[in-house]
Write a protein that holds these residues in place. Structure first.
Motif, PDB file in Angstrom:
ATOM      1  N   GLY A 241       0.833  -1.198   0.000  1.00  0.00           N
ATOM      2  CA  GLY A 241       0.000   0.000   0.000  1.00  0.00           C
ATOM      3  C   GLY A 241       0.866   1.246   0.000  1.00  0.00           C
ATOM      4  O   GLY A 241       1.886   1.310   0.699  1.00  0.00           O
ATOM      5  N   HIS A 242       0.451   2.261  -0.767  1.00  0.00           N
ATOM      6  CA  HIS A 242       1.304   3.431  -0.960  1.00  0.00           C
ATOM      7  C   HIS A 242       0.931   4.623  -0.084  1.00  0.00           C
ATOM      8  O   HIS A 242       1.651   5.624  -0.073  1.00  0.00           O
ATOM      9  CB  HIS A 242       1.284   3.859  -2.433  1.00  0.00           C
ATOM     10  N   LEU A 243      -0.149   4.552   0.650  1.00  0.00           N
ATOM     11  CA  LEU A 243      -0.567   5.684   1.480  1.00  0.00           C
ATOM     12  C   LEU A 243      -0.150   5.436   2.927  1.00  0.00           C
ATOM     13  O   LEU A 243      -0.954   5.088   3.787  1.00  0.00           O
ATOM     14  CB  LEU A 243      -2.077   5.896   1.365  1.00  0.00           C
ATOM     15  N   ALA A 244       1.134   5.644   3.194  1.00  0.00           N
ATOM     16  CA  ALA A 244       1.676   5.423   4.526  1.00  0.00           C
ATOM     17  C   ALA A 244       1.497   6.666   5.389  1.00  0.00           C
ATOM     18  O   ALA A 244       1.514   7.792   4.899  1.00  0.00           O
ATOM     19  CB  ALA A 244       3.157   5.062   4.438  1.00  0.00           C
ATOM     20  N   THR A 245       1.354   6.436   6.693  1.00  0.00           N
ATOM     21  CA  THR A 245       1.284   7.541   7.651  1.00  0.00           C
ATOM     22  C   THR A 245       2.694   7.895   8.103  1.00  0.00           C
ATOM     23  O   THR A 245       3.459   7.018   8.502  1.00  0.00           O
ATOM     24  CB  THR A 245       0.438   7.147   8.866  1.00  0.00           C
ATOM     25  N   VAL A 246       3.031   9.178   8.018  1.00  0.00           N
ATOM     26  CA  VAL A 246       4.360   9.642   8.398  1.00  0.00           C
ATOM     27  C   VAL A 246       4.222  10.643   9.538  1.00  0.00           C
ATOM     28  O   VAL A 246       3.564  11.684   9.387  1.00  0.00           O
ATOM     29  CB  VAL A 246       5.089  10.296   7.204  1.00  0.00           C
ATOM     30  N   ASP A 247       4.828  10.333  10.669  1.00  0.00           N
ATOM     31  CA  ASP A 247       4.841  11.249  11.814  1.00  0.00           C
ATOM     32  C   ASP A 247       5.980  12.242  11.592  1.00  0.00           C
ATOM     33  O   ASP A 247       7.152  11.932  11.814  1.00  0.00           O
ATOM     34  CB  ASP A 247       5.055  10.463  13.107  1.00  0.00           C
ATOM     35  N   LEU A 248       5.642  13.428  11.139  1.00  0.00           N
ATOM     36  CA  LEU A 248       6.666  14.424  10.803  1.00  0.00           C
ATOM     37  C   LEU A 248       7.473  14.852  12.028  1.00  0.00           C
ATOM     38  O   LEU A 248       8.639  15.258  11.890  1.00  0.00           O
ATOM     39  CB  LEU A 248       6.018  15.637  10.149  1.00  0.00           C
ATOM     40  N   ARG A 249       6.904  14.724  13.211  1.00  0.00           N
ATOM     41  CA  ARG A 249       7.660  15.076  14.410  1.00  0.00           C
ATOM     42  C   ARG A 249       8.873  14.173  14.568  1.00  0.00           C
ATOM     43  O   ARG A 249       9.957  14.632  14.945  1.00  0.00           O
ATOM     44  CB  ARG A 249       6.762  14.974  15.644  1.00  0.00           C
ATOM     45  N   ARG A 250       8.695  12.896  14.249  1.00  0.00           N
ATOM     46  CA  ARG A 250       9.822  11.959  14.338  1.00  0.00           C
ATOM     47  C   ARG A 250      10.848  12.257  13.243  1.00  0.00           C
ATOM     48  O   ARG A 250      12.048  12.129  13.456  1.00  0.00           O
ATOM     49  CB  ARG A 250       9.320  10.518  14.235  1.00  0.00           C
ATOM     50  N   VAL A 251      10.356  12.674  12.063  1.00  0.00           N
ATOM     51  CA  VAL A 251      11.271  12.976  10.960  1.00  0.00           C
ATOM     52  C   VAL A 251      12.232  14.085  11.346  1.00  0.00           C
ATOM     53  O   VAL A 251      13.457  13.967  11.179  1.00  0.00           O
ATOM     54  CB  VAL A 251      10.491  13.359   9.682  1.00  0.00           C
ATOM     55  N   PHE A 252      11.690  15.200  11.888  1.00  0.00           N
ATOM     56  CA  PHE A 252      12.601  16.304  12.180  1.00  0.00           C
ATOM     57  C   PHE A 252      13.354  16.105  13.503  1.00  0.00           C
ATOM     58  O   PHE A 252      14.510  16.499  13.626  1.00  0.00           O
ATOM     59  CB  PHE A 252      11.895  17.669  12.126  1.00  0.00           C
ATOM     60  N   ALA A 253      12.714  15.482  14.494  1.00  0.00           N
ATOM     61  CA  ALA A 253      13.377  15.298  15.782  1.00  0.00           C
ATOM     62  C   ALA A 253      14.554  14.332  15.672  1.00  0.00           C
ATOM     63  O   ALA A 253      15.595  14.524  16.319  1.00  0.00           O
ATOM     64  CB  ALA A 253      12.381  14.794  16.826  1.00  0.00           C
ATOM     65  N   MET A 254      14.403  13.291  14.819  1.00  0.00           N
ATOM     66  CA  MET A 254      15.453  12.283  14.647  1.00  0.00           C
ATOM     67  C   MET A 254      16.336  12.572  13.435  1.00  0.00           C
ATOM     68  O   MET A 254      17.252  11.814  13.147  1.00  0.00           O
ATOM     69  CB  MET A 254      14.805  10.897  14.496  1.00  0.00           C
TER      70      MET A 254
END
Length: 316
Positions: A241-254
């Protein structure tokens, strides 16, 4: 010549659009040569073509197949790099079997520059498994994932061609490798390849530096949670499936990098071949079929119950 080709498209029953029979010999344009195919391998791309994805009706019938190894007109044993420069395609390039006849035939025409020397230590079947799935995995690890700077790698959904290749290559490069699979039998095979096999979603013993992601929505949250600071998540597909949920807080914090990846270059294919010889590594082959049984090879691929590559040996 004998060939396996698409005569129609069927989104729900792709193998109904497959035919195996005689097709005209290739007529190579200037700068192209005809290769006598000794072995080929199948990819999900072939099933998508039979479903009509990327292969419209005005290009049918079309010989399928991206990957092959064989003998060039000078008698050299070669591996075919399947990406062709193509001004007619919006991407500026295409894969064999999209606009030009593919490799599932006794002979195929390709640009001379697409021929890569086959090392003597690799069989034709082994070499034919490399140009798409294994090259994709190599490019994901080295160029996109910068695995040389990493200690640990997570591969999601091991079993298929790309993910299994990523496991083998990362182990050969000396990395600590974790790989997920829902299937207990596949997890046992993953362990035999030198990786730590885990069920999807389980917590790892450590956070990893590189994630190889081809599943998509079902695994992406887990991929992000498994990342060390500054890790790279390299995405080449979304089979689940191509509609993944991305937690942007984790992207920038990590400080995570999420990187798209497709295929690789001809130079990287040469480097991949050299690595396999140097490390005495061979591709994982799920099963090999003679050309008369190529329809069975497609059935095996479509079953989804594979571990590694499905190959076609044209010498048998």
């Amino acid at each position: 010549m004998r060939a396996a080709y698409a005569v129609a498209s069927d989104p729900t029953d792709p193998r109904s659009a497959l035919r195996v029979g005689d097709r005209p010999d290739p007529e190579p344009p200037e700068g192209w040569v005809t290769v006598e195919v000794r072995a080929a391998s199948l990819n999900q791309h072939d099933l998508w073509s039979l479903r009509g994805v990327g292969l419209p009706a005005d290009r049918l019938p079309m010989i399928l197949g991206c990957d092959a190894a064989g003998v060039d007109p000078d008698g050299n044993e070669v591996v075919i790099y399947p990406v062709v420069e193509d001004k007619a395609d919006p991407r500026g390039l295409s894969l064999l079997s999209e606009r030009h006849p593919g490799t599932l035939a006794e002979r195929v025409a390709v640009p001379r520059e697409n021929l890569v020397r086959k090392p003597a230590g690799l069989s034709f079947v082994d070499a034919a498994c490399l140009p798409t799935a294994w090259l994709t995995a190599y490019h994901m690890l080295t160029t996109r994932g910068r695995v040389a700077d990493a200690s640990s790698v997570l591969v999601q959904g091991a079993g298929g061609g790309v993910a299994t290749a990523a496991v083998v290559l990362a182990v050969a490069m000396g990395k600590r490798v974790y790989a997920t699979s829902r299937d207990a039998g596949k997890r046992a095979k993953i362990a035999e390849l030198g990786a730590t096999a885990v069920e999807p979603g389980l917590r790892l013993p450590e956070r990893v530096d590189v994630v190889i992601e081809s599943v998509g929505a079902p695994t992406f949250e887990h991929s992000m949670k498994c990342c060390a600071p500054g890790a790279r998540i390299v995405v080449c597909g979304a089979t689940g499936g191509h509609l993944a949920t991305v937690d942007l807080r984790r992207v920038f914090a990590m400080r995570l990098d999420i990187l798209g990846s497709t295929m690789g270059t001809g130079a990287e294919l040469t480097a991949l071949l050299d690595l396999l010889v140097e490390k005495n590594v061979r591709p994982v082959v799920d099963s090999t079929y003679g050309f008369s049984a190529v329809a069975d090879a497609f059935a095996r691929l479509e079953s989804g119950d594979i571990f590694g590559k499905v190959a076609v040996d044209l010498l048998h």
